[in-house]
Design an enzyme around this catalytic site. Structure first.
Site: not given
Ligand code: FES
Length: 146
Positions: A36, A38, A61, A105
């Site tokens: 994602c 992140d 997230c 995540c």
């Molecule tokens: Fe990116 Fe959870 S959607 S770490």
């Protein structure tokens, strides 16, 4: 409120523990989630082979924030070998579980912790003592299904 999430996840998301930077950290790990995009950064202060302090910053997230928060609570006071045994699954379990699509995540939390410990070991010239430190995200692209 999202009914998919346990109360503990919501609690750690709304009131994350140990957020911020650690100016006197002697290990820092920054991990990006390839799924994602992140990013999580985790700071550790290790003294006498014990993690005496830990802080994190997560641009991610809610599940990433909750798992970072939980991993900092789980790791404080642990020895290096004990800390290396903390898996993303254990973090998710401590939070009362995560929805399957959110398990990736929690890999961020495990990998950020391992990478911070590795950073400490490299900086102190001791990386050979723990040659087995591997990051999950590097092997399976962060996917982890229960
Ligand atoms: Fe990116 Fe959870 S959607 S770490």
């Amino acid at each position: 409120m999202n009914g998919q999430y346990s109360e503990k996840v919501m609690d750690h998301f709304m009131h994350p523990r140990n957020v911020g930077e650690l100016p006197d950290a002697n290990g820092v790990g920054t991990i990006g989630n390839p799924v994602c995009g992140d990013v999580m950064r985790l700071y550790v202060k290790i003294e006498d082979d014990k993690i005496v302090d830990v802080k994190f910053k997560t641009f991610g997230c809610g599940a990433a924030i909750a798992t970072s928060s939980m991993v900092t609570e789980m790791v404080k006071g642990k020895s290096i070998p004990e800390a290396l045994e903390i898996s993303n699954r254990a973090v998710a379990e401590a939070l009362g579980g995560l929805p399957p699509v959110k398990m990736h995540c929690s890999v961020l939390a495990e990998d950020a912790l391992r990478s911070a410990i590795k950073d400490y070991l490299v900086k102190s010239g001791r990386e050979k003592e723990f040659p087995e430190i591997k990051l999950k995200g590097e092997h399976d692209e962060g996917h982890e299904h229960p």
